[in-house]
Design an enzyme around this catalytic site. Structure first.
Site, PDB file in Angstrom:
ATOM      1  N   VAL A  73       0.814  -1.226   0.000  1.00  0.00           N
ATOM      2  CA  VAL A  73       0.000   0.000   0.000  1.00  0.00           C
ATOM      3  C   VAL A  73       0.844   1.271   0.000  1.00  0.00           C
ATOM      4  CG1 VAL A  73      -2.022  -1.078   1.077  1.00  0.00           C
ATOM      5  CG2 VAL A  73      -0.323   0.067   2.529  1.00  0.00           C
TER       6      VAL A  73
ATOM      7  N   SER B  28      -5.393   4.221  17.061  1.00  0.00           N
ATOM      8  CA  SER B  28      -4.863   3.460  18.198  1.00  0.00           C
ATOM      9  C   SER B  28      -5.295   4.189  19.467  1.00  0.00           C
ATOM     10  CB  SER B  28      -3.335   3.428  18.112  1.00  0.00           C
ATOM     11  OG  SER B  28      -2.768   2.987  19.332  1.00  0.00           O
TER      12      SER B  28
ATOM     13  N   TYR C 179       5.134   6.096  15.561  1.00  0.00           N
ATOM     14  CA  TYR C 179       3.834   5.420  15.664  1.00  0.00           C
ATOM     15  C   TYR C 179       2.805   6.366  16.286  1.00  0.00           C
ATOM     16  CZ  TYR C 179       0.395   1.761  16.629  1.00  0.00           C
ATOM     17  OH  TYR C 179      -0.756   1.004  16.656  1.00  0.00           O
TER      18      TYR C 179
HETATM   19  N1  LIG Z   1      -2.743  -5.210  17.624  1.00  0.00           N
HETATM   20  C1  LIG Z   1      -2.924  -4.140  18.402  1.00  0.00           C
HETATM   21  O1  LIG Z   1      -2.911  -4.226  19.643  1.00  0.00           O
HETATM   22  C2  LIG Z   1      -3.157  -2.806  17.760  1.00  0.00           C
HETATM   23  C3  LIG Z   1      -3.438  -1.718  18.599  1.00  0.00           C
HETATM   24  C4  LIG Z   1      -3.665  -0.477  18.020  1.00  0.00           C
HETATM   25  C5  LIG Z   1      -3.638  -0.324  16.652  1.00  0.00           C
HETATM   26  N2  LIG Z   1      -3.356  -1.397  15.878  1.00  0.00           N
HETATM   27  C6  LIG Z   1      -3.330  -1.199  14.417  1.00  0.00           C
HETATM   28  O2  LIG Z   1      -4.051  -2.218  13.779  1.00  0.00           O
HETATM   29  C7  LIG Z   1      -3.617  -2.307  12.420  1.00  0.00           C
HETATM   30  C8  LIG Z   1      -3.479  -3.774  12.017  1.00  0.00           C
HETATM   31  O3  LIG Z   1      -2.461  -4.368  12.767  1.00  0.00           O
HETATM   32  P1  LIG Z   1      -2.556  -5.831  13.424  1.00  0.00           P
HETATM   33  O4  LIG Z   1      -2.401  -5.625  14.873  1.00  0.00           O
HETATM   34  O5  LIG Z   1      -3.725  -6.574  12.912  1.00  0.00           O
HETATM   35  O6  LIG Z   1      -1.162  -6.433  12.903  1.00  0.00           O
HETATM   36  P2  LIG Z   1      -0.784  -7.664  11.946  1.00  0.00           P
HETATM   37  O7  LIG Z   1       0.695  -7.624  11.848  1.00  0.00           O
HETATM   38  O8  LIG Z   1      -1.426  -8.917  12.447  1.00  0.00           O
HETATM   39  O9  LIG Z   1      -1.429  -7.274  10.542  1.00  0.00           O
HETATM   40  C9  LIG Z   1      -0.940  -6.228   9.750  1.00  0.00           C
HETATM   41  C10 LIG Z   1      -1.037  -6.639   8.291  1.00  0.00           C
HETATM   42  O10 LIG Z   1      -0.654  -5.500   7.493  1.00  0.00           O
HETATM   43  C11 LIG Z   1       0.126  -5.982   6.432  1.00  0.00           C
HETATM   44  N3  LIG Z   1       0.985  -4.935   5.875  1.00  0.00           N
HETATM   45  C12 LIG Z   1       2.086  -4.396   6.443  1.00  0.00           C
HETATM   46  N4  LIG Z   1       2.659  -3.518   5.610  1.00  0.00           N
HETATM   47  C13 LIG Z   1       1.895  -3.507   4.487  1.00  0.00           C
HETATM   48  C14 LIG Z   1       2.006  -2.817   3.253  1.00  0.00           C
HETATM   49  N5  LIG Z   1       2.987  -1.940   3.032  1.00  0.00           N
HETATM   50  N6  LIG Z   1       1.075  -3.061   2.297  1.00  0.00           N
HETATM   51  C15 LIG Z   1       0.072  -3.942   2.521  1.00  0.00           C
HETATM   52  N7  LIG Z   1      -0.075  -4.622   3.671  1.00  0.00           N
HETATM   53  C16 LIG Z   1       0.832  -4.412   4.639  1.00  0.00           C
HETATM   54  C17 LIG Z   1       0.962  -7.092   7.061  1.00  0.00           C
HETATM   55  O11 LIG Z   1       1.535  -7.955   6.075  1.00  0.00           O
HETATM   56  C18 LIG Z   1      -0.063  -7.773   7.942  1.00  0.00           C
HETATM   57  O12 LIG Z   1      -0.752  -8.813   7.259  1.00  0.00           O
HETATM   58  C19 LIG Z   1      -2.336  -1.469  12.331  1.00  0.00           C
HETATM   59  O13 LIG Z   1      -2.644  -0.224  11.728  1.00  0.00           O
HETATM   60  C20 LIG Z   1      -1.960  -1.266  13.791  1.00  0.00           C
HETATM   61  O14 LIG Z   1      -1.228  -0.083  14.011  1.00  0.00           O
HETATM   62  C21 LIG Z   1      -3.116  -2.643  16.386  1.00  0.00           C
END
Ligand SMILES: NC(=O)c1ccc[n+]([C@@H]2O[C@H](COP(=O)([O-])OP(=O)(O)OC[C@H]3O[C@@H](n4cnc5c(N)ncnc54)[C@H](O)[C@@H]3O)[C@@H](O)[C@H]2O)c1
Length: 249
Positions: free
Chosen positions: A61, A140, A153
């Protein structure tokens, strides 16, 4: 009985893992056609194998051409676009400002914020043709809160809040834009960090009055609500989905 997003077409980024994978699956179960996007070489296709309404696209992306290419793929697959879920994100290497590596700073900004701008820019003209357009971005708890470290972040997740509010204004009567504020959700990002830092994991688990970590499905359910027509008067807000972790001092 029809699903909550029956007949809609959605884009979900970061759909091979965690929050994105669960949300793509739920939107499809609830009747939407879903263009699931993740990095080339990710397990995207195997994660969603057998889900008829999901079309997979391997694309970074942050690539300059990603916005128009992803939107074109959604239109080719479904002939319309109603829901954009900007979820792909990273914590990067982190660190305090004094020591934060500039290349990492830029990497986090490109992925967590610029990709949302690019994809929204390409999607907007098509979303405005929907009778109920929906943009849901992933912020977040760090869209409102900060502590030492995680400078890029935290800055980008505050940026997601501002950008979403602008998108809500610019979508106007065509639909809504909101951002989700996940707490500690067990995903590909957090599992390794929690294993490495058990005290940090314990702190976040105990901080949530509901007494557990979140699961990706907890976030997917909130996204489904914001994506549905039932949420048509909810716009420009951040929705905490954190088990109450941030409701106390
Ligand atoms: N897990 C948490 O506790 C938490 C808390 C707050 C916010 N978030 C946010 O949730 C969102 C999803 O994260 P998650 O926790 O499910 O993590 P995750 O690592 O399980 O999933 C993230 C996905 O994004 C994909 N990705 C990364 N870079 C990419 C790119 N350049 N192009 C396309 N895809 C890409 C990865 O391959 C992965 O499949 C993120 O924005 C993260 O900041 C997560």
């Amino acid at each position: 009985m029809t699903g909550l997003v029956e007949g809609k077409a959605a884009i979900v980024t970061g759909a091979a893992s965690g929050i994105g994978a669960a949300t793509a699956a739920l939107l499809a179960e609830e009747g939407a056609g879903v263009l699931a996007v993740d990095l080339p070489g990710s397990p995207l296709a195997s994660v969603h194998a057998g889900r008829e309404r999901i079309v997979c696209l391997e694309m970074d992306v942050t690539a300059p051409e990603a916005g128009p290419a992803i939107v074109r793929a959604a239109l080719d697959a479904f002939g319309r676009l109603d829901i954009l879920f900007n979820n792909a994100g990273t914590v990067g290497k982190g660190g305090e400002v004094e020591t934060h590596d500039e290349a990492d700073w830029q990497f986090v900004i490109d992925l967590n914020m610029t990709s949302i701008y690019r994809l929204s820019k390409a999607a907007m003209p098509h979303l405005k043709k929907s009778e109920a357009a929906r943009i849901v971005n992933v912020g977040s708890v760090r869209s409102d809160f900060a502590e030492s470290g995680a400078a890029a972040y935290t800055a980008t997740k505050h940026g997601v809040a501002g950008l979403t509010k602008v998108l809500a204004c610019e979508l106007g009567r065509h639909g809504t834009a909101n951002y989700i504020q996940p707490g500690a959700i067990l995903t590909g990002i957090t599992r390794p960090a929690f294993e490495r830092m058990p005290d940090y994991a314990k702190y976040w688990k105990e901080r949530a009055p509901v007494g557990r970590f979140g699961e990706p499905e907890d976030i997917a359910n909130a996204v489904l609500f914001l994506a549905s027509e039932e949420a048509g008067y909810v716009s420009g807000i951040g929705l905490w989905v954190d088990g109450g972790a941030m409701c106390h001092g």
